[in-house]
Design an enzyme around this catalytic site. Structure first.
Site, PDB file in Angstrom:
ATOM      1  N   ASP A 470      54.830 -12.374-128.227  1.00 19.13           N
ATOM      2  CA  ASP A 470      54.933 -13.327-127.131  1.00 19.13           C
ATOM      3  C   ASP A 470      53.730 -12.712-126.173  1.00 19.13           C
ATOM      4  O   ASP A 470      53.146 -11.517-126.319  1.00 19.13           O
ATOM      5  CB  ASP A 470      56.140 -13.313-126.485  1.00 19.13           C
ATOM      6  N   ASP A 674      61.385 -17.477-125.158  1.00 18.28           N
ATOM      7  CA  ASP A 674      61.284 -16.780-126.389  1.00 18.28           C
ATOM      8  C   ASP A 674      62.854 -16.477-127.012  1.00 18.28           C
ATOM      9  O   ASP A 674      62.780 -16.531-128.275  1.00 18.28           O
ATOM     10  CB  ASP A 674      61.038 -15.235-126.286  1.00 18.28           C
TER      11      ASP A 674
HETATM   12  N1  LIG Z   1      57.548 -20.613-112.608  1.00 18.15           N
HETATM   13  C1  LIG Z   1      56.293 -21.116-113.222  1.00 18.15           C
HETATM   14  N2  LIG Z   1      55.380 -21.352-112.166  1.00 18.15           N
HETATM   15  C2  LIG Z   1      53.942 -21.537-112.635  1.00 18.15           C
HETATM   16  N3  LIG Z   1      53.994 -21.957-113.778  1.00 18.15           N
HETATM   17  C3  LIG Z   1      54.691 -21.795-114.838  1.00 18.15           C
HETATM   18  C4  LIG Z   1      55.923 -21.356-114.524  1.00 18.15           C
HETATM   19  N4  LIG Z   1      56.752 -21.237-115.744  1.00 18.15           N
HETATM   20  C5  LIG Z   1      55.979 -21.577-116.494  1.00 18.15           C
HETATM   21  N5  LIG Z   1      54.653 -21.976-116.086  1.00 18.15           N
HETATM   22  C6  LIG Z   1      53.517 -22.389-116.796  1.00 18.15           C
HETATM   23  O1  LIG Z   1      53.949 -22.779-118.100  1.00 18.15           O
HETATM   24  C7  LIG Z   1      53.238 -22.029-119.061  1.00 18.15           C
HETATM   25  C8  LIG Z   1      54.019 -21.688-120.483  1.00 18.15           C
HETATM   26  O2  LIG Z   1      54.998 -20.877-119.846  1.00 18.15           O
HETATM   27  P1  LIG Z   1      56.029 -19.974-120.836  1.00 18.15           P
HETATM   28  O3  LIG Z   1      57.159 -19.646-120.151  1.00 18.15           O
HETATM   29  O4  LIG Z   1      56.125 -20.940-121.803  1.00 18.15           O
HETATM   30  O5  LIG Z   1      55.076 -19.161-121.449  1.00 18.15           O
HETATM   31  P2  LIG Z   1      54.389 -17.770-120.702  1.00 18.15           P
HETATM   32  O6  LIG Z   1      55.434 -16.991-120.535  1.00 18.15           O
HETATM   33  O7  LIG Z   1      53.439 -18.110-119.975  1.00 18.15           O
HETATM   34  O8  LIG Z   1      53.781 -17.107-121.989  1.00 18.15           O
HETATM   35  P3  LIG Z   1      54.029 -16.501-123.226  1.00 18.15           P
HETATM   36  O9  LIG Z   1      54.726 -17.360-124.182  1.00 18.15           O
HETATM   37  O10 LIG Z   1      53.099 -15.665-123.951  1.00 18.15           O
HETATM   38  O11 LIG Z   1      54.979 -15.443-122.759  1.00 18.15           O
HETATM   39  C9  LIG Z   1      52.847 -20.666-118.107  1.00 18.15           C
HETATM   40  O12 LIG Z   1      51.441 -20.170-118.852  1.00 18.15           O
HETATM   41  C10 LIG Z   1      52.556 -21.558-117.025  1.00 18.15           C
HETATM   42  O13 LIG Z   1      51.369 -22.110-116.653  1.00 18.15           O
HETATM   43 MG   LIG Z   2      56.821 -14.671-122.074  1.00 15.10          MG
END
Ligand SMILES: Nc1ncnc2c1ncn2[C@@H]1O[C@H](COP(=O)(O)OP(=O)(O)OP(=O)(O)O)[C@@H](O)[C@H]1O
Ligand SMILES: [Mg+2]
Ligand SMILES: [Zn+2]
Length: 859
Positions: A470, A674
């Site tokens: 991730d 995840d």
């Molecule tokens: N609490 C939040 N505030 C702002 N944006 C959010 C929030 N949660 C998710 N996002 C948006 O959604 C996207 C995808 O989130 P997700 O949690 O699926 O992946 P990530 O944690 O960014 O990346 P990874 O999968 O590599 O951990 C993020 O990149 C962000 O742009």
């Molecule tokens: Mg993540």
């Protein structure tokens, strides 16, 4: 414990009494699903004990009402409270003795469940404290010379001096035997061998009688028959040697296992059993400390319970938990973990968990549970062993009886052959080959901050072909900084926008959220999470909340579609930072912000190391393509594949594709998004004690520190364990085969068969113990005395990268002495066990040579 004063009646079928309910509530929610998942994955469904908790705190622990769950077959009219007690039973030297222990204890009134852990020589008994005391259980076990004792608090019982020397029986037996070696000079000396055999026999006889009375076949009976046979053949020195070899090997095995047992108990006793209340200074048992109690931890003390600092600052050594030896600084609002050492300052902390649910307690419990989980190899071996023993005993009987019936000429020869077969019927080395190695590997992993939930996980880890990472929080630090924050249009002022966004984000646990909250605070805006209504998370997109009567969406491009807002202005094109966030309200874009994050120090290194192990690394991220490419560039393009803008279900889909295309897949992640992928992967690794609880529960491995370089290390350990197991199996099978083949070829050597049995067992244990040691320590004796903590000294005088990129230099002398103190007992144990370990092999060899010499005269 609450309500311990009055006994609780336990019904075999719930409803549980109020007390039982309290106990179950206390013990179950936070961790039982994790445990259950681990347990059922490990394939021991029948034994899945829902509320069962390890006794990390004390030798015995009360468990309320749990007799009503799990194995309630015990006939005893359950009354009073159930207690789980731990016993060190040094006399268990061979897996064939496990049924004896079970049959010995299970029929006793008040005993509900007996679990025998051979590698650490531990017997865990779930019993009714009112009906049977621990002392009675010990007496019962010692009645058949099993050398049992109650494990004291902290479990340091193993280093008992009583075990420094073999029992007097063995010593007398050995001395008499040596005297008898001179029988060539004076014939009557041969009677010394008989006396020697007699001297060593009592423990064997006692255990055999116990086993016979309970109708189980064990190694003691086999040995007794062999001795009787040798005497019947008028071969007295043979009889003496059998007894001596068997008893001395038993002692050596116990010594060899000492290190594993000591390691296990030091893991169980990492957190102190008392805590000091900050307000009153009162000392209380950690067991009784409730959540949200403020406790005080002085410099040099070990943190008793997980919590958050409310006052004071200090450096804390978390190496017991994470395996990393640099100190971490703590101030108000920092998380501190039970079992970690407060080096140099006073802190007051508010507890966030009950003692039983501290991360360290979970860790100890997990290793304990993992000891009992069987891998597929193990199950196969156990099945084989079940048929092997009766088959060989039957063959041996046939070889003894048939020649007599057909009046064969050389009866003595056939009789000797039968005895060799009989002695070879014990499959102990083979049965031990897997669990001992697994146990050592799991223990080793736990000490370096890797929680592996069972032997089967270790097995799949060894065959991993692809590692999927991730991005946010795994490859990158997950510590975003806000680069830009702008309003779009005239609807709201920047201050108001910051207030809205940070208030809504303060409800989220996403790494971006804390960055935005921090940004607000540095712009003197105080986020108010209590003003947010209708909060909602859209995984992979963002969040929604109502504040000041307005519905506000915060997230990536996808969230704009959800907010049914089409217009994306081009200011976005010129923004710094790689992850762009949008704020929408009333179908209108009202703000944009950009964030950046950087890669962890060890990421590139870890991925390179994986590549050198032949493992392909890919990135699966929910973040934007731009952010993913940025990270890939920072890593120097070493990732084989990068997949961006994934929803949680996309991660699962890609994982399935990887599994089908490239083979067994490992997934490493931290966030909620995840969790499905972690569960789907062949091996799921969750990041950090602080990582999302869901990810921790669904994963097979938890990295206690955030250092992903531990992953290639874990894979190496798994592969090494696999090789150790293969060597163990091959070795134990070939020696047995060789002895039997030699016997059939006309050299039935009973003493050699005994030596092969106990000697192989011992070698298998010692070889597995090498897993506890750092790889590449060729000089066994030297390396093993230089215990791991002296390495910490070298470490601690140099600079270290700490997780937030600062460099720490620590110089305080006081710290070191604390540290020393903390690890002192460990050090002694290591030294105590390392001497016999190196000399053991030599001793066995010497015995073999002496025996061979004494025989040579006859050949
Ligand atoms: N609490 C939040 N505030 C702002 N944006 C959010 C929030 N949660 C998710 N996002 C948006 O959604 C996207 C995808 O989130 P997700 O949690 O699926 O992946 P990530 O944690 O960014 O990346 P990874 O999968 O590599 O951990 C993020 O990149 C962000 O742009
Ligand atoms: Mg993540
Ligand atoms: Zn055996």
């Amino acid at each position: 414990m609450a309500g311990a004063s009055e006994p609780t009646t336990i019904h075999h079928t719930p409803p549980p009494t109020p007390h039982a309910k309290i106990a179950l509530l206390r013990s179950a929610p936070a961790n039982s699903s994790w445990l259950l998942a681990a347990v059922s994955r490990a394939g021991r469904g029948r034994e899945a004990r829902a509320g069962e908790r390890g006794a990390q705190r004390s030798g015995s622990e009360q468990v309320y009402g749990e007799g009503a769950m799990g194995d309630s077959a015990a006939p005893a009219p359950a009354a009073g409270r159930l207690e789980k007690s731990y016993f060190d039973v040094l006399g268990i030297c061979c897996p064939s003795e496990v049924p004896l222990v079970e049959k010995l204890l299970e029929p006793l009134a008040g005993v509900h469940k007996v679990t025998v852990v051979v590698p650490s020589r531990t017997v865990i008994v779930l019993h009714d404290a009112a009906a049977i005391s621990t002392a009675q259980i010990v007496r019962e076990l010692n009645g058949v010379r099993l050398e049992a004792s109650v494990r004291a608090y902290g479990g340091a019982g193993q280093s008992k001096v009583s075990n420094k020397w073999p029992s007097p029986y063995v010593l007398v037996c050995g001395v008499l035997l040596v005297v008898s070696l001179f029988e060539h000079f004076w014939r009557p000396l041969k009677w010394f061998a008989v006396a020697g055999a007699a001297a060593g026999l009592p423990p064997i006889v006692l255990r055999s009688v116990a086993a016979l009375r309970r109708r189980t076949m064990d190694v003691n009976i086999l040995m007794l028959i062999a001795v009787a046979g040798a005497i019947a053949l008028k071969d007295y020195s043979e009889a003496g040697f059998i007894v001596f070899l068997f008893t001395i090997a038993e002692w050596l095995e116990t010594r060899a296992c000492g290190k594993a047992t000591a390691g296990m108990s030091s893991l169980m006793s990492m957190a102190p059993q008392n805590a000091v209340l900050a307000e009153t200074g009162q000392v209380v048992a950690t067991q009784d400390v409730k959540i949200n109690t403020v406790i005080a931890v002085k410099a040099g003390e070990v943190v008793p319970i997980d919590g958050v600092v409310v006052d004071g600052r200090s450096e804390v050594d978390e190496s017991t938990l994470t395996g990393e030896s640099f100190p971490v600084s703590k101030q108000a609002d920092s998380q501190v973990w039970a079992g970690t050492l407060n080096i140099d300052g006073y802190i007051a902390m508010r507890t966030t968990a009950m003692a039983d649910n501290s991360a360290v307690a979970k860790m100890a419990r997990l290793v304990e549970e993992a000891q009992n989980s069987r891998s597929s190899t193990q199950r196969l071996i156990d099945t084989c062993a079940k048929y092997y023993t009766p088959a060989v005993i039957f063959m041996s009987a046939a070889v003894a009886v048939i020649p007599v019936c057909v009046r064969a000429r050389n009866l003595r020869h056939w009789f000797e052959l039968a005895l060799v077969l009989l002695v070879s019927a014990c499959p102990c080395a083979l049965v031990l080959s897997t669990p001992v190695a697994t146990f050592c590997a799991l223990l080793r992993a736990a000490r370096t901050g890797l929680l592996i939930k069972g032997g089967d996980v270790l097995e799949s880890l060894a065959s991993i072909k692809v590692a999927a990472f991730d991005k946010t929080g795994t490859i990158t630090r997950g510590e975003f900084s806000v680069e830009e924050f702008q309003t779009v249009g005239e609807r709201v002022s920047k201050q108001q926008l910051i207030y809205w966004v940070s208030s809504i984000e303060s409800r989220s646990s996403h790494p971006m959220a804390s960055a935005l909250v921090g940004y607000a605070q540095s712009n003197s805006v105080e986020p108010k999470s209590e003003n947010v209504a209708e909060f909602q998370i859209y995984p992979g997109e963002g969040i929604y909340g109502e504040i000041d009567g307005e519905g506000v969406y915060v997230g990536n491009k996808r969230i704009l579609a959800r907010a049914s807002c089409q217009t994306v202005p081009d200011i976005v094109e010129h923004m710094k930072g790689v992850t762009i966030g949008y704020v929408a309200c009333n179908k209108e874009l009202i703000g944009v912000f950009s964030l950046s994050d950087s890669c962890r120090t060890g990421s590139a290194e870890a991925i390179k190391e994986l590549r050198s192990l032949g493992i392909k690394s890919v990135m699966l991220t929910g973040d934007s393509t731009a952010a993913a490419t940025h990270a890939q560039n920072q890593l120097g393009n070493i990732l084989a594949e990068v997949h961006a803008e994934l929803l949680p279900e996309d991660k699962v889909r890609i994982l399935d594709e990887l599994k089908a295309r490239d083979g067994p897949t490992l997934m490493i992640g931290d966030g909620m998004n995840d969790a499905p992928a972690l569960a789907k992967a062949d091996v799921g690794v969750s990041m950090g004690v602080s990582g999302s609880a869901v990810a921790m529960e669904t994963s097979h491995i938890t990295l206690m520190s955030n250092d992903i370089r531990r992953i290639p290390k874990a894979i190496k350990l798994a592969r090494r364990t696999h090789r150790t197991i293969v060597v163990n199996i091959v070795f134990s099978v070939t020696t047995k085969l060789a002895i039997v083949a030699l016997a059939f070829a006309g050299h039935p050597l009973i003493w050699a068969a005994v030596l092969a049995d106990v000697g192989t067992c011992l070698l298998v244990i010692m070889y597995s113990m090498l897993l506890l040691r750092e790889k590449g320590s060729g000089k066994v004796a030297k390396k093993c005395c230089a215990s791991s903590h002296s390495k910490k000294h070298e470490h601690s005088t140099s600079h270290h990268h700490c997780s937030n990129g600062h460099q720490h230099e620590h110089v305080s002398a006081g710290k070191h002495s604390c540290h020393d103190h903390h690890h002192e007992h460990d050090h002694h144990k290591e030294r105590a066990t390392c001497i016999p370990q190196t000399s053991m092999a030599a001793m066995i060899m010497a015995m073999a040579i002496a025996t061979a010499k004494s025989r040579a005269a006859r050949w």
